[in-house]
Write an enzyme that holds these catalytic residues in place. Structure first.
Site, mmCIF file in Angstrom:
data_model
loop_
_atom_site.group_PDB
_atom_site.id
_atom_site.type_symbol
_atom_site.label_atom_id
_atom_site.label_comp_id
_atom_site.label_asym_id
_atom_site.label_seq_id
_atom_site.Cartn_x
_atom_site.Cartn_y
_atom_site.Cartn_z
ATOM 1 N N ASP A 178 -29.609 -34.467 27.683
ATOM 2 C CA ASP A 178 -28.404 -33.878 27.489
ATOM 3 C C ASP A 178 -27.384 -34.896 26.804
ATOM 4 O OD1 ASP A 178 -28.402 -31.291 28.255
ATOM 5 O OD2 ASP A 178 -28.113 -31.923 30.469
ATOM 6 N N LEU A 179 -27.023 -35.956 27.215
ATOM 7 C CA LEU A 179 -26.048 -37.091 26.857
ATOM 8 C C LEU A 179 -26.362 -37.547 25.420
ATOM 9 C CD1 LEU A 179 -25.726 -39.008 30.296
ATOM 10 C CD2 LEU A 179 -24.094 -37.303 29.450
#
Length: 405
Positions: A178-179
């Site tokens: 996600d990051l």
């Protein structure tokens, strides 16, 4: 502020999209966070822990949500109704960027697809973030970081070896797919904005967690493509460098990260085994990688002879890369972390004590700014509608219809 004057309409939720838009907001963009009436971003409820008020009681705001949504304004819009859809289209005509992470094709059902929005605003940059992208056999699947870490190969190289205690696949401690996707999306948006400034035309950005996860295999992915051999899990060791791993001292653990042959020779002197650097099995890194199984046990025995801090002081003095394994309390108390202003106070309507982790970007002329705490659900709805040109009677009608809360 680098992105002052850029307006971002943020229809994303959870982490990859909000991480992207928080980065844009930190750089000065005006980010309007569009949320579902009643519940808002899913992560508002992803607790405990929750933000505590001045009396020490839990509020409604989860710490997870607070970590990815500062510097934004919130408006609660029901995009399932026609009034909400009309409002999104109107806001999109006044925006430079729209970020969304709906499943592929979902926004088209509401008349909010990229083509429709760009017909009304040709300069609009539309960034779609999904698990698997807008094409391919998996495009309709929901994608979550944990599953992507598995599918994208990361868990096959993360964790202790299968033949050792605790061996087996392991996810990373934070949602790295996600990051990383959020950060790649930020880079893509900045590139698309530059293009829009030059040509007057926006474009569509198709970001996928799986694509990003495969890309961030980096040297390990390259190793496989060059050899056809899968590296497997090796715990805290490195695939291509030795010694580059965690070792146990007499009282604790530390990281030894020898990056070249000169550093290895210095380490050998400190360890009292200068002969290792002269041994043809260990003299060069390529030799050490091939003879890892012989060298590492020798180093393990030597490291257990002294306490951690003695090793760290000696290694640091000789400029041999090393480090402790800190708890979060030790990390935030570290003098270097504190000197870099890594924690920022950002008083919140529900608590004056809110602190957030700072953005790591350091710009000399247009520094990151911390203007707004993570917003309450719908906190800025009326303000945003007034800016969009709605009059009070129209706003009341939207509220009465349930399109806006």
């Amino acid at each position: 502020m680098s992105l002052a004057g850029v307006r971002v309409l943020d229809l994303s939720r959870v982490l990859a999209g909000p991480w992207c838009t928080q980065t844009l907001a930190d750089l000065g963009a005006d980010v309007i966070k569009v949320e579902r009436p009643g519940s808002g971003d899913d992560t508002r409820a992803w607790g405990p822990p929750y933000l505590k008020d001045s009396q020490g009681n839990d509020t409604s705001e989860a710490a997870y949500y607070l970590g990815a949504n500062r510097n934004k304004r919130s408006i609660a819009i029901d995009i399932a109704c026609s009034g909400g859809q009309d409002l999104i289209r109107r806001l999109a005509t006044q925006a430079d960027v729209l970020v969304e992470n709906f499943k592929a094709g979902d926004l088209e059902r509401f008349g909010l697809d990229a083509q429709t929005l760009q017909d009304a605003n040709p300069r609009l940059v539309v960034c779609s973030i999904t698990g698997f992208g807008q094409t391919g056999p998996y495009q309709d699947r929901a994608g979550y970081d944990y599953a992507i870490q598995g599918m994208g190969g990361l868990m096959s190289i993360t964790g202790e070896r299968d033949d050792r205690p605790g061996g087996g696949p392991q996810k990373v401690g934070v949602a790295v797919a996600d990051l990383f996707t959020g950060l790649y999306a930020t880079v893509a948006i900045l590139a698309a904005l530059r293009h829009a400034e030059a040509t007057g035309r926006g474009q569509v950005i198709d970001m996928a967690l799986l694509d990003t996860q495969v890309a961030m295999l980096a040297n390990v992915g390259s190793n496989f493509l060059c050899t056809g051999r899968a590296p497997g899990r090796i715990g805290n060791a490195h695939q291509n460098i030795v010694p580059y791993q965690v070792f146990e001292a007499s009282d604790s653990h530390l990281i030894l990260a020898v990056g070249n042959d000169l550093q290895f020779a210095k380490f050998c002197d400190i360890a009292g085994h200068a002969e290792w650097a002269l041994d043809p099995r260990f003299a060069r890194n390529s030799d050490r990688v091939r003879h890892r199984g012989e060298l590492v046990p020798l180093i393990e025995a030597a490291m257990r002879s002294r306490p951690r801090d003695l090793w760290l002081r000696a290694l640091e003095a000789a400029k041999v890369p090393c480090g402790p394994i800190n708890s979060l309390a030790e990390t935030f108390a570290d003098p270097q972390v504190q000197a870099r202003d890594t924690v920022v106070p950002l008083p919140h309507p529900l608590s004056p004590e809110l602190r957030v982790v700072a953005n790591p970007i350091k710009l000399s002329l247009t520094p990151v700014s911390y203007r707004l705490p993570p917003p309450l659900l719908g906190e800025h709805s009326r303000e945003i509608l007034l800016e969009a040109g709605y009059v009070e009677a129209e706003i009341e009608a939207l509220v009465a219809s349930g399109a806006v809360r």
